[in-house]
Scaffold this motif. Structure first.
Motif, short mmCIF file in Angstrom:
data_model
loop_
_atom_site.label_atom_id
_atom_site.label_comp_id
_atom_site.label_asym_id
_atom_site.label_seq_id
_atom_site.Cartn_x
_atom_site.Cartn_y
_atom_site.Cartn_z
N ALA A 1 -90.73 -48.63 -54.96
CA ALA A 1 -89.72 -49.63 -54.58
C ALA A 1 -89.99 -50.97 -55.25
CB ALA A 1 -89.71 -49.80 -53.06
N ALA A 2 -91.26 -51.25 -55.53
CA ALA A 2 -91.62 -52.51 -56.17
C ALA A 2 -91.65 -52.42 -57.69
CB ALA A 2 -92.99 -52.97 -55.66
N GLY A 3 -91.30 -51.24 -58.24
CA GLY A 3 -91.29 -51.07 -59.68
C GLY A 3 -92.67 -50.87 -60.29
N ILE A 4 -93.64 -50.46 -59.47
CA ILE A 4 -95.00 -50.20 -59.96
C ILE A 4 -95.10 -48.72 -60.31
CG2 ILE A 4 -97.46 -50.38 -59.49
CD1 ILE A 4 -95.99 -53.06 -59.40
N ARG A 5 -95.48 -48.41 -61.54
CA ARG A 5 -95.55 -47.03 -61.99
C ARG A 5 -96.98 -46.53 -61.95
NH1 ARG A 5 -93.16 -51.12 -64.29
NH2 ARG A 5 -93.46 -50.59 -66.49
N THR A 6 -97.21 -45.55 -61.06
CA THR A 6 -98.50 -44.89 -60.95
C THR A 6 -98.24 -43.38 -60.96
OG1 THR A 6 -98.42 -44.94 -58.53
CG2 THR A 6 -99.52 -46.79 -59.64
N ALA A 7 -99.21 -42.60 -60.53
CA ALA A 7 -99.04 -41.16 -60.42
C ALA A 7 -99.60 -40.71 -59.08
CB ALA A 7 -99.76 -40.43 -61.56
N VAL A 8 -99.24 -39.51 -58.67
CA VAL A 8 -99.79 -38.91 -57.46
C VAL A 8 -100.56 -37.66 -57.86
CG1 VAL A 8 -99.29 -37.86 -55.22
CG2 VAL A 8 -97.89 -39.79 -56.04
N ARG A 9 -101.83 -37.59 -57.47
CA ARG A 9 -102.66 -36.43 -57.76
C ARG A 9 -103.39 -36.03 -56.48
NH1 ARG A 9 -99.80 -36.72 -61.39
NH2 ARG A 9 -100.21 -36.59 -63.65
N ASN A 10 -103.22 -34.76 -56.10
CA ASN A 10 -103.85 -34.24 -54.88
C ASN A 10 -103.50 -35.09 -53.66
OD1 ASN A 10 -105.16 -32.05 -56.18
ND2 ASN A 10 -106.81 -33.42 -56.85
N GLY A 11 -102.27 -35.56 -53.62
CA GLY A 11 -101.79 -36.30 -52.46
C GLY A 11 -102.24 -37.75 -52.41
N ARG A 12 -102.92 -38.23 -53.44
CA ARG A 12 -103.41 -39.61 -53.47
C ARG A 12 -102.78 -40.35 -54.66
NH1 ARG A 12 -108.44 -40.47 -50.91
NH2 ARG A 12 -109.17 -41.80 -52.60
N ILE A 13 -102.64 -41.64 -54.51
CA ILE A 13 -102.15 -42.47 -55.61
C ILE A 13 -103.24 -42.58 -56.67
CG2 ILE A 13 -101.54 -44.84 -56.28
CD1 ILE A 13 -99.25 -43.35 -54.99
N ARG A 14 -102.87 -42.30 -57.92
CA ARG A 14 -103.78 -42.50 -59.03
C ARG A 14 -103.27 -43.67 -59.86
NH1 ARG A 14 -104.26 -38.18 -63.81
NH2 ARG A 14 -102.32 -39.25 -64.39
N ALA A 15 -104.05 -44.72 -59.91
CA ALA A 15 -103.70 -45.90 -60.70
C ALA A 15 -104.70 -46.03 -61.84
CB ALA A 15 -103.73 -47.16 -59.83
N SER A 16 -104.20 -46.38 -63.02
CA SER A 16 -105.07 -46.50 -64.19
C SER A 16 -104.75 -47.78 -64.94
CB SER A 16 -104.93 -45.27 -65.09
OG SER A 16 -103.61 -44.79 -65.16
N PHE A 17 -105.79 -48.43 -65.42
CA PHE A 17 -105.72 -49.80 -65.93
C PHE A 17 -106.23 -49.83 -67.36
CE2 PHE A 17 -106.42 -49.47 -61.46
CZ PHE A 17 -105.56 -50.39 -60.87
N HIS A 18 -105.43 -50.42 -68.26
CA HIS A 18 -105.84 -50.44 -69.66
C HIS A 18 -105.65 -51.82 -70.27
CE1 HIS A 18 -107.47 -48.54 -73.06
NE2 HIS A 18 -106.41 -47.99 -73.59
N ALA A 19 -105.78 -51.89 -71.58
CA ALA A 19 -105.85 -53.17 -72.27
C ALA A 19 -104.61 -54.03 -72.05
CB ALA A 19 -106.08 -52.95 -73.76
N TYR A 20 -103.46 -53.42 -71.84
CA TYR A 20 -102.22 -54.17 -71.65
C TYR A 20 -101.97 -54.51 -70.18
CZ TYR A 20 -101.37 -49.15 -71.58
OH TYR A 20 -101.49 -47.79 -71.38
N THR A 21 -102.84 -54.03 -69.28
CA THR A 21 -102.70 -54.34 -67.86
C THR A 21 -103.19 -55.76 -67.60
OG1 THR A 21 -103.28 -52.03 -67.43
CG2 THR A 21 -103.17 -53.50 -65.53
N THR A 22 -102.53 -56.46 -66.68
CA THR A 22 -102.90 -57.83 -66.35
C THR A 22 -103.27 -57.94 -64.87
OG1 THR A 22 -100.66 -58.51 -65.73
CG2 THR A 22 -101.25 -58.66 -68.07
N GLN A 23 -103.89 -59.05 -64.52
CA GLN A 23 -104.18 -59.31 -63.11
C GLN A 23 -102.89 -59.41 -62.32
OE1 GLN A 23 -107.32 -59.39 -61.65
NE2 GLN A 23 -106.11 -59.38 -59.75
N ALA A 24 -101.83 -59.90 -62.95
CA ALA A 24 -100.54 -59.96 -62.26
C ALA A 24 -100.05 -58.57 -61.89
CB ALA A 24 -99.51 -60.66 -63.15
N ASP A 25 -100.30 -57.57 -62.74
CA ASP A 25 -99.94 -56.19 -62.40
C ASP A 25 -100.72 -55.72 -61.17
OD1 ASP A 25 -98.19 -55.79 -64.62
OD2 ASP A 25 -99.91 -55.39 -65.91
N VAL A 26 -102.00 -56.05 -61.14
CA VAL A 26 -102.83 -55.66 -60.01
C VAL A 26 -102.32 -56.33 -58.73
CG1 VAL A 26 -105.17 -55.79 -59.02
CG2 VAL A 26 -104.85 -55.29 -61.46
N ASP A 27 -102.05 -57.63 -58.81
CA ASP A 27 -101.59 -58.36 -57.64
C ASP A 27 -100.26 -57.82 -57.13
OD1 ASP A 27 -103.83 -59.94 -57.89
OD2 ASP A 27 -102.78 -61.58 -58.91
N ALA A 28 -99.36 -57.47 -58.06
CA ALA A 28 -98.06 -56.91 -57.66
C ALA A 28 -98.23 -55.59 -56.92
CB ALA A 28 -97.17 -56.73 -58.88
#
Length: 345
Positions: A311-338
């Motif tokens: 709903a907030a436009g955050i793109r992650t994945a679901v693996r084994n029923g859990r949210i999988r979030a992955s962070f790379h060179a183009y990720t910002t602290q603003a992405d984390v805060d959102a």
């Protein structure tokens, strides 16, 4: 290169936390690919320039994992790259893999059950202690796709060497953010569309000389020839004397996008990318009241997380029923805060 400047080298829209599914191309890689596609559309060029990108990428991969480029073959997917290695294990061999290993690194072994090859599993964090004299091959993802766990590479290698087992590493979820010495293994396979931020369809396999000596290049083709341009037609068989004998002919445009992406990884430095990625992952964990980890991939169990993030436009994945979030060179602290704000909401 200052990590603060890193995101400026990409055109990522805010909220992308799913590199473990696919990485986003650096601007220089995307632009190179678009130029190649335009040349292809108009017929302005021959293929040799595109082919040169394959060799640039091979050299880059070798430098990134610390091996000789002569020991690196190019291909497309993990299962395709592993297939000849799996076909070469003796009848009745035992292969040890993690319990939740990605199937592209499991099925190439499992299809040989008819000749007695047995695939045995163990928890990823207990892999080293399960290696004994009955194990012929230990094959594992250096970073586990299901939850981002980093396998104890040194411990697995030490146990395998003591047992006389071959070490096969799938570095797809590691290469590009996790520094490691590929030469410690016998085989290191990596596809480039995740943390190396390349078009899908490009990949590499490091094959030690000892492995090559007992492995048949089952996809032998013109591009695997000792002289590529002298191998277009007819017999005799004349394959390269090094790992290029295991090459498949490249998907040209995809490699045009791969070479500059990998060269940017080298330019920034894997250690600097590691600090950036793991730092943001740990910031995310801290925001959820969880202890820090050592991976750029984290999985969390938060009620309603998938719906809240979507709903907030955050793109992650679901693996084994859990949210999988992955962070790379183009990720910002603003992405984390959102993402944290969305989960709190």
């Amino acid at each position: 290169m200052d990590s603060v400047d890193l995101p400026q080298l990409w055109s990522a829209e805010p909220g992308y936390l799913n590199t473990a599914s696919f990485g986003l191309p650096p601007n220089r890689a995307f632009d190179a690919l678009q130029a190649a596609l335009a040349d292809w559309r108009a017929g302005r060029t021959s293929w040799e320039g595109w082919g040169a990108s394959t060799e640039r990428a091979r050299q880059s991969y070798a430098r990134i994992i610390g091996v000789d480029a002569a020991d690196v073959a190019v291909g497309a997917q993990v299962s395709q790259l592993l297939a000849p290695v799996a076909a070469a294990v003796p009848d009745g061999a035992t292969v040890l893999v993690p319990e939740l290993e990605f199937t592209s690194a499991v099925f190439p072994w499992a299809v040989h059950a008819d000749r007695g090859v047995t695939v045995r599993t163990a928890p990823a964090d207990r892999l080293a202690e399960r290696i004994d004299a009955s194990v012929d091959v230990v094959s594992f993802g250096l970073v586990q796709s299901s939850d981002g766990a980093v396998v104890d590479y040194a411990a697995v290698v030490a146990a395998a060497r003591a047992a006389g087992a071959m070490v096969v590493v799938d570095a797809t979820q590691a290469c590009g953010w996790l520094p490691f010495d590929g030469s410690l293994a016998d085989v290191v396979v990596t596809v480039a569309y995740k943390w190396l931020m390349s078009p899908r369809g490009t990949g590499f396999i490091y094959l030690s000389e000892a492995v090559r000596e007992r492995t048949r290049p089952l996809a032998a083709n013109w591009y695997a020839g000792e002289d590529v341009h002298g191998s277009y037609y007819g017999l005799p068989l004349r394959l390269a004397k090094d790992a290029r004998a295991f090459d498949i002919s490249p998907a040209w445009q995809a490699w045009v996008g791969t070479a500059p992406a990998m060269e940017l990884v080298e330019e920034i430095g894997v250690a600097a990318i590691n600090a950036h990625d793991v730092g943001l992952a740990n910031s995310f964990l801290a925001g959820l009241g969880l202890p820090p980890g050592d991976s750029a991939i984290v999985t969390v169990d938060v009620p309603g997380a998938d719906a809240k993030l979507t709903a907030a436009g955050i793109r992650t994945a679901v693996r084994n029923g859990r949210i999988r979030a992955s962070f790379h060179a183009y990720t910002t602290q603003a992405d984390v805060d959102a993402a944290l704000n969305a989960l709190a909401g």
